[in-house]
Scaffold this motif. Structure first.
Motif, mmCIF file in Angstrom:
data_model
loop_
_atom_site.group_PDB
_atom_site.id
_atom_site.type_symbol
_atom_site.label_atom_id
_atom_site.label_comp_id
_atom_site.label_asym_id
_atom_site.label_seq_id
_atom_site.Cartn_x
_atom_site.Cartn_y
_atom_site.Cartn_z
ATOM 1 N N UNK A 146 0.746 -1.350 0.078
ATOM 2 C CA UNK A 146 -0.092 -0.045 0.017
ATOM 3 C C UNK A 146 0.815 1.253 -0.138
ATOM 4 N N UNK A 147 1.952 1.177 0.791
ATOM 5 C CA UNK A 147 2.975 2.274 0.600
ATOM 6 C C UNK A 147 3.527 2.455 -0.632
ATOM 7 N N UNK A 148 3.990 1.334 -1.228
ATOM 8 C CA UNK A 148 4.275 1.710 -2.661
ATOM 9 C C UNK A 148 3.432 2.341 -3.505
ATOM 10 N N UNK A 149 2.225 1.906 -3.373
ATOM 11 C CA UNK A 149 1.262 2.613 -4.394
ATOM 12 C C UNK A 149 0.919 3.889 -3.851
ATOM 13 N N UNK A 150 1.052 4.124 -2.647
ATOM 14 C CA UNK A 150 0.892 5.636 -2.174
ATOM 15 C C UNK A 150 1.868 6.637 -2.708
ATOM 16 N N UNK A 151 3.231 5.921 -2.554
ATOM 17 C CA UNK A 151 4.399 6.720 -3.116
ATOM 18 C C UNK A 151 4.211 7.029 -4.587
ATOM 19 N N UNK A 152 3.811 6.032 -5.325
ATOM 20 C CA UNK A 152 3.588 6.065 -6.500
ATOM 21 C C UNK A 152 2.467 7.113 -7.095
ATOM 22 N N UNK A 153 1.559 7.231 -6.410
ATOM 23 C CA UNK A 153 0.503 8.236 -6.574
ATOM 24 C C UNK A 153 0.892 9.545 -6.522
ATOM 25 N N UNK A 154 1.559 9.792 -5.083
ATOM 26 C CA UNK A 154 2.401 11.234 -4.892
ATOM 27 C C UNK A 154 3.319 11.542 -6.121
ATOM 28 N N UNK A 155 4.079 10.554 -6.660
ATOM 29 C CA UNK A 155 4.851 10.913 -7.846
ATOM 30 C C UNK A 155 3.849 11.636 -8.903
ATOM 31 N N UNK A 156 2.962 10.701 -9.303
ATOM 32 C CA UNK A 156 1.982 11.124 -10.447
ATOM 33 C C UNK A 156 1.458 12.468 -10.324
ATOM 34 N N UNK A 157 0.804 12.682 -8.917
ATOM 35 C CA UNK A 157 0.253 13.605 -8.816
ATOM 36 C C UNK A 157 1.238 14.989 -8.813
ATOM 37 N N UNK A 158 2.368 14.709 -8.258
ATOM 38 C CA UNK A 158 3.509 15.967 -8.284
ATOM 39 C C UNK A 158 3.973 16.305 -9.747
ATOM 40 N N UNK A 159 3.924 15.247 -10.675
ATOM 41 C CA UNK A 159 4.295 15.443 -11.986
ATOM 42 C C UNK A 159 3.170 16.262 -12.679
ATOM 43 N N UNK A 160 1.908 15.918 -12.485
ATOM 44 C CA UNK A 160 0.734 16.661 -13.029
ATOM 45 C C UNK A 160 0.654 18.175 -12.441
ATOM 46 N N UNK A 161 1.156 18.414 -11.256
ATOM 47 C CA UNK A 161 1.295 19.570 -10.536
ATOM 48 C C UNK A 161 2.205 20.406 -11.102
ATOM 49 N N UNK B 104 -5.494 28.738 -13.734
ATOM 50 C CA UNK B 104 -5.212 28.905 -12.164
ATOM 51 C C UNK B 104 -6.074 27.899 -11.386
ATOM 52 N N UNK B 105 -7.300 27.717 -11.905
ATOM 53 C CA UNK B 105 -8.093 26.801 -11.320
ATOM 54 C C UNK B 105 -7.515 25.218 -11.456
ATOM 55 N N UNK B 106 -6.845 24.931 -12.475
ATOM 56 C CA UNK B 106 -6.065 23.721 -12.889
ATOM 57 C C UNK B 106 -4.810 23.532 -11.858
ATOM 58 N N UNK B 107 -3.995 24.535 -11.762
ATOM 59 C CA UNK B 107 -3.012 24.588 -10.699
ATOM 60 C C UNK B 107 -3.541 24.342 -9.347
ATOM 61 N N UNK B 108 -4.747 24.803 -9.001
ATOM 62 C CA UNK B 108 -5.283 24.836 -7.496
ATOM 63 C C UNK B 108 -5.869 23.359 -7.328
ATOM 64 N N UNK C 44 -4.653 20.587 -8.991
ATOM 65 C CA UNK C 44 -3.465 19.981 -8.999
ATOM 66 C C UNK C 44 -2.956 19.874 -7.595
ATOM 67 N N UNK C 45 -2.610 21.218 -6.865
ATOM 68 C CA UNK C 45 -2.392 21.187 -5.779
ATOM 69 C C UNK C 45 -3.062 20.624 -4.606
ATOM 70 N N UNK C 46 -4.451 20.491 -4.913
ATOM 71 C CA UNK C 46 -5.265 19.661 -3.663
ATOM 72 C C UNK C 46 -4.984 18.139 -4.163
ATOM 73 N N UNK C 47 -4.821 17.906 -5.162
ATOM 74 C CA UNK C 47 -4.649 16.274 -5.547
ATOM 75 C C UNK C 47 -3.188 15.977 -4.935
#
Length: 595
Positions: free
Chosen positions: A243-258, A289-293, A295-298
């Motif tokens: 679960x932690x590996x999946x969560x870390x992958x989700x963070x990396x993906x979200x940060x890339x979109x951000x 700007x809405x897209x940035x906000x 992405x930040x929330x994600x």
């Protein structure tokens, strides 16, 4: 008409004509009289005194008083499993103080304590670390005796935790069934060795061991070995690691979109829309700007989920290790019991007796070991504080801002948010003022109606304009007061004064209109020496603020109280200071140092 009547008419006409002539004569003026009446009045100067005053330049804006960023109250959902909200002691607007229950989940409390280190594991007997010290400090603040405040969870710490739970109407988390079973087995082992030692001491001999006892001893060893294997292969740890590996992958993906959202916004703010290649419209900028906000929330949600998963893994690893430790102790006890069952004790002075059994001296040593094992079990088990029932908040009390769960709903992640611990002022400045300011600068927050004047510092200053509800020519600024503001100031717009520079004391100062520039470019003022007579005095100028400018005469000839010319009611030629091509100073001002 007779002659007498005609003479009367002529006389009347003559009198009327005389009167008319006299009246007209009163309205007619000679050229000399006209010239005298239209001549200009005596010219006069408009002067003001040179003053001694302290000058300071500053930026003055308005700021709205708000709470600092909100703090989420989270529960370890992974540790809780399928959890249901069974009680909500607080509603929005309530105060949440230290030692209170934020929410009840499946009949168990989530207790809020003050501390800057987040709860990341279940704390129990013999555990050590800074989180234990933080827990003990909180218990002492609440009036409970936790023993010495250090980094070791002792029995006194457990007693204080038990008292806290009891005051809230709950039973603390004591020993598990496995722990109680291990302690019972250890006590039985001690009692059995005590009986054996007493018997051996009395009779000095042993005897045969029944088969049923031998089989029971073997069975206890087999069960203890199986429990140790199960503890080492706990599937919860592997599931938490995945679960932690999946969560870390989700963070990396979200940060890339951000990062991509911020890149697109930066390109648009620089003048080129990343999709069209043209200057963006206001609507397109708003959408980016809405897209940035979003992405930040994600990213924030992904990070929260990762942190919760990491805490769950930590809890699973701690639980596995405790299970392994318990199983190893139980295995040692079972093996010792079997060995001692198969080897009768004798009364020899040491080593093996004549019949191959152990000596009384060995029996005493085994009894000492068994007692030590029992004491270790008692010291390492007891009242604990589970991670799913504890949350630390940097400062308390706080106000409940929002509730994210309802009675009967599933508890996941953030159950509520509380207001920030401090008060801030949200403001904005123009581009010109932004160039004068920097984070860390001092300011003063004032309001005449509230009667306050509170020091503050600039804690945030945006590098780029716009954002939120700000226009594209305004820069966001946040100020933090150095002491508390009254409750009446909350959500009010207060005056904020930020000093930029100062003369540091009283200096000679004149209105800006009193300073002009000569043909050589040097600044000067026109000083009235006697009525209507002036002298030009060369000066150097300094700080300008509030319509005044600091001056210093080049040489002597100017002091406080002297009157300087700031204008004339009629054109009056300037007095020359000799050989200089003077300029008209009716309303002009300038020179070096002009602000």
């Amino acid at each position: 008409m007779n002659r007498r009547a005609a003479l009367a008419v002529v006389a009347a006409v003559a009198v009327a004509a005389a009167l008319l002539g006299w009246a007209l004569g009163q309205r007619i003026k000679s050229p000399a009289e006209i010239a005298a009446e239209t001549a200009p009045p005596e010219p006069s100067l408009i002067t003001v005194p040179v003053e001694l005053r302290e000058l300071s330049s500053r930026v003055v804006v308005r700021g709205t008083v708000q709470s600092s960023e909100e703090t989420p109250i989270q529960v370890s959902a992974a540790a809780l499993g399928d959890a249901v909200v069974t009680r909500l002691p607080k509603v929005e607007g309530d105060e949440l103080a230290e030692g209170e229950v934020a929410v009840e989940i499946t009949g168990r409390p989530v207790i809020v304590l003050q501390g800057r280190l987040p709860a990341y594991r279940t704390m129990g007997p013999s555990m050590e670390g800074p989180d234990v010290r933080q827990l003990e400090e909180a218990l002492v603040r609440l009036g409970y005796d936790a023993g010495a405040v250090d980094e070791v969870y002792t029995s006194e710490t457990g007693s204080a935790v038990e008292a806290l739970y009891s005051s809230l109407g709950y039973k603390a988390n004591g020993r598990t069934r496995d722990e109680e079973a291990a302690i019972d087995a250890a006590r039985d082992r001690v009692r059995q060795l005590e009986r054996s030692l007493a018997s051996a001491t009395r009779s000095g001999g042993g005897g045969g061991v029944p088969a049923s006892v031998r089989l029971q001893a073997d069975l206890q060893v087999t069960q203890a070995e199986r429990a140790l294997t199960d503890a080492r292969n706990d599937p919860m740890v592997a599931e938490a690691e995945a679960a932690l590996a999946n969560a870390q992958s989700a963070v990396a993906s979200a940060e890339a979109e951000q990062a991509d959202a911020w890149r697109r916004l930066s390109e648009a703010e620089a003048g080129t829309h990343p999709d069209t290649g043209h200057p963006p419209t206001d609507q397109e900028l708003a959408a980016l700007r809405e897209a940035v906000a979003a992405a930040d929330a994600v990213v924030a949600e992904a990070v929260d989920a990762r942190n919760a998963t990491a805490r769950a893994l930590e809890a699973a690893q701690v639980a596995r290790q405790r299970a392994i430790d318990d199983a190893e102790v139980n295995l040692r006890i079972a093996k010792a019991f079997r060995d001692e069952t198969f080897a009768p004790y004798t009364s020899g002075g040491g080593g093996e007796g004549a019949d191959g059994g152990l000596s009384i001296q060995d029996l005493r040593a085994d009894l000492a070991d068994a007692r030590e094992d029992l004491n270790e079990l008692l010291a390492t088990t007891g009242v604990s504080f589970p991670i799913e029932e504890l949350t630390f908040v940097p400062t308390l009390p706080r106000e409940v801002k929002t509730l994210n769960v309802e009675l009967g709903s599933s508890a996941q992640g953030t159950v509520m948010t509380v207001t920030g611990a401090s008060t801030v002022l949200e403001s904005a400045v123009s581009d010109a003022d932004r160039k004068l300011l920097a984070e860390g600068m001092d300011a003063v927050v004032e309001d005449d109606e509230l009667g306050i004047s509170v020091p503050a510092t600039i804690s945030f200053l945006a590098d780029n304009p716009g954002g939120g509800e700000l226009s594209n020519d305004r820069y966001a600024m946040r100020l933090t007061p150095t002491r508390d503001l009254p409750e009446e100031a909350f959500r009010q717009s207060l005056r904020v004064t930020i000093p930029i520079s100062s003369t540091g004391g009283e200096v000679l100062a004149v209105p800006l209109a009193a300073v002009s520039a000569g043909a050589d470019g040097r600044a000067r003022v026109e000083v009235e020496r006697t009525r209507g007579e002036t002298e030009l005095v060369t000066v150097t100028t300094g700080l300008a603020a509030d319509g005044y400018v600091e001056i210093e005469p080049v040489g002597a000839g100017l002091e406080a109280g002297d009157r300087v010319v700031v204008g004339r009611d009629l054109l009056l030629p300037s007095q020359s200071d000799g050989g200089e091509d003077d300029q008209d100073v009716e309303t002009g001002h300038g020179g070096e140092g002009e602000a």
